[in-house]
Design a protein around this motif. Structure first.
Motif, mmCIF file in Angstrom:
data_model
loop_
_atom_site.group_PDB
_atom_site.id
_atom_site.type_symbol
_atom_site.label_atom_id
_atom_site.label_comp_id
_atom_site.label_asym_id
_atom_site.label_seq_id
_atom_site.Cartn_x
_atom_site.Cartn_y
_atom_site.Cartn_z
ATOM 1 N N UNK A 146 0.812 -1.213 0.000
ATOM 2 C CA UNK A 146 0.000 0.000 0.000
ATOM 3 C C UNK A 146 0.848 1.267 0.000
ATOM 4 N N UNK A 147 2.181 1.119 0.009
ATOM 5 C CA UNK A 147 3.061 2.274 -0.048
ATOM 6 C C UNK A 147 3.091 3.099 1.215
ATOM 7 N N UNK A 148 2.607 2.542 2.333
ATOM 8 C CA UNK A 148 2.537 3.294 3.578
ATOM 9 C C UNK A 148 3.536 2.766 4.605
ATOM 10 N N UNK A 149 4.018 3.675 5.438
ATOM 11 C CA UNK A 149 4.896 3.286 6.540
ATOM 12 C C UNK A 149 4.043 2.802 7.712
ATOM 13 N N UNK A 150 4.138 1.507 8.014
ATOM 14 C CA UNK A 150 3.461 0.976 9.187
ATOM 15 C C UNK A 150 4.460 0.141 9.981
ATOM 16 N N UNK A 151 4.019 -0.421 11.090
ATOM 17 C CA UNK A 151 4.943 -1.130 11.980
ATOM 18 C C UNK A 151 5.597 -2.327 11.301
ATOM 19 N N UNK A 152 4.820 -3.083 10.544
ATOM 20 C CA UNK A 152 5.366 -4.267 9.883
ATOM 21 C C UNK A 152 6.420 -3.868 8.850
ATOM 22 N N UNK A 153 6.089 -2.858 8.054
ATOM 23 C CA UNK A 153 7.035 -2.378 7.052
ATOM 24 C C UNK A 153 8.275 -1.801 7.714
ATOM 25 N N UNK A 154 8.080 -1.003 8.756
ATOM 26 C CA UNK A 154 9.214 -0.359 9.437
ATOM 27 C C UNK A 154 10.159 -1.401 10.029
ATOM 28 N N UNK A 155 9.600 -2.440 10.615
ATOM 29 C CA UNK A 155 10.424 -3.506 11.189
ATOM 30 C C UNK A 155 11.254 -4.193 10.120
ATOM 31 N N UNK A 156 10.637 -4.462 8.983
ATOM 32 C CA UNK A 156 11.341 -5.132 7.886
ATOM 33 C C UNK A 156 12.416 -4.226 7.293
ATOM 34 N N UNK A 157 12.084 -2.956 7.137
ATOM 35 C CA UNK A 157 13.007 -2.014 6.510
ATOM 36 C C UNK A 157 14.214 -1.743 7.403
ATOM 37 N N UNK A 158 13.977 -1.482 8.671
ATOM 38 C CA UNK A 158 15.096 -1.210 9.577
ATOM 39 C C UNK A 158 15.938 -2.460 9.806
ATOM 40 N N UNK A 159 15.361 -3.624 9.526
ATOM 41 C CA UNK A 159 16.111 -4.866 9.660
ATOM 42 C C UNK A 159 17.077 -5.121 8.512
ATOM 43 N N UNK A 160 16.994 -4.313 7.456
ATOM 44 C CA UNK A 160 17.901 -4.501 6.317
ATOM 45 C C UNK A 160 19.315 -4.034 6.614
ATOM 46 N N UNK A 161 19.474 -3.152 7.598
ATOM 47 C CA UNK A 161 20.802 -2.627 7.909
ATOM 48 C C UNK A 161 20.812 -2.012 9.307
ATOM 49 N N UNK A 162 21.893 -2.274 10.038
ATOM 50 C CA UNK A 162 22.050 -1.685 11.372
ATOM 51 C C UNK A 162 22.948 -0.457 11.347
ATOM 52 N N UNK A 163 23.497 -0.121 10.184
ATOM 53 C CA UNK A 163 24.374 1.044 10.073
ATOM 54 C C UNK A 163 23.566 2.330 10.242
ATOM 55 N N UNK A 164 24.149 3.376 10.836
ATOM 56 C CA UNK A 164 23.440 4.650 10.968
ATOM 57 C C UNK A 164 23.095 5.229 9.605
ATOM 58 N N UNK A 165 21.982 5.958 9.512
ATOM 59 C CA UNK A 165 21.552 6.493 8.214
ATOM 60 C C UNK A 165 22.213 7.830 7.908
#
Length: 326
Positions: free
Chosen positions: A88-107
């Protein structure tokens, strides 16, 4: 075989987005941002973080500007589809968890400006008229700030917001920038097929097994000069290409009955790289105005940000298939 520096098409269009407004931000505020840090107006730390993470995962949001825009929404949706989430192209908890899990490096990270960053050569300004651009010896950046913004895939206003009291033209100055560097694990991947999705204003780069390597926002054709259909092939790749205007194109606003050549440089009409296609005078290329990618129209070609076009150029070769889809 035609050369990649000849018979390139123009890329002018109507802007559909407003420029960013600068405001002060901190390293900690952005690096520790979560969904609660979203803002209804102004630059959002959450959006910066999402854009950097998507950029590193090769779901390009285009220019990193800290705003919720169509390119970011499309990048999120592509990421969701690839990860079997509700698209749906929206930032939600499930998406945020998956996205932040792609990298632990600072943005965000600190970067020390080098002599190469400030030595230029720069040009005072880039003329609006294409014919006037032909009088320049090189279509260079106009400032170190513009160079640094593109180097880190950022909007110049966001760069200023992160560094409100810093000078960008002095070597040795430490500034905050988007940490778009990847671990390099995908650099050896080769793109075997490109899909240009006209309705989605996106380009998908696929591996030999059909798996997704990258998704980039793109400007694709116009009603006046639609993008082609069908499957074609990459013919050649030219870095730092010149741009040759052919009067047969009769572009609006170009008053010339003779061919003329615009010198190379990142502010060249086709940007820093040209990927030539097997259909006459069509290609995939960069742009001097990265913030307009996906928000304007082109004269048939496929326009990406310079950094996305450069990344793609490193992964394709002569013979790579390019299919245009509605």
């Amino acid at each position: 075989m035609k050369t990649a520096a000849v018979a390139l098409l123009g890329i002018w269009g109507m802007v559909l987005a407003a420029p960013a407004q600068a405001q002060s931000l901190t390293l900690e505020e952005v690096n520790k941002a979560d969904l609660s840090a979203q803002k209804e107006s102004g630059i959002s730390p959450t959006m910066i973080k999402a854009q950097v993470l998507l950029d590193r995962a090769r779901f390009s949001p285009g220019v990193i500007d800290g705003y919720q825009g169509e390119n970011l929404q499309n990048a999120i949706e592509a990421f969701e589809k690839e990860n079997n989430l509700q698209a749906d192209g929206k930032l939600d908890e499930e998406l945020w968890s998956k996205l932040t899990g792609t990298s632990s490096d600072p943005v965000l990270k600190e970067y020390t400006i080098t002599e190469d960053d400030v030595n230029g050569p720069f040009v005072d300004e880039i003329p609006d008229k294409l014919k006037a651009q032909a009088d320049l010896e090189r279509l260079s950046y106009t400032s170190a700030r513009e160079l640094l913004a593109e180097k880190f895939h950022m909007d110049a206003d966001l760069l200023k917001a992160l560094n409100p009291d810093k000078s960008f033209d002095k070597a040795g100055t430490t500034i905050l920038v988007a940490n778009v560097t990847t671990d390099g694990s995908d650099q050896a991947k080769k793109v075997k097929k490109i899909e240009v999705l006209k309705s989605e204003r996106a380009l998908r780069a696929l591996a030999e097994d059909g798996s997704l390597i990258a998704v980039y926002p793109a400007t694709i054709g116009s009603e006046e000069k639609p993008a082609p259909d069908g499957t074609h092939k990459v013919e050649a790749i030219a870095k730092n290409p010149t741009y040759t205007y052919n009067p047969e194109y009769s572009f609006e606003g170009v008053d010339s009955k003779e061919k003329f050549v615009v010198a190379p440089g990142p502010n060249n009409p086709v940007g820093s790289v040209w990927i030539d296609l097997s259909i006459e005078s069509y290609g995939i290329h960069g742009t001097p105005e990265p913030a307009k990618v996906g928000k304007t129209y082109s004269h048939g070609c496929v326009r990406l940000t310079n950094w996305d076009a450069e990344e793609l150029a490193e992964m394709v070769e002569k013979g790579t298939e390019v299919t245009f889809l509605d």
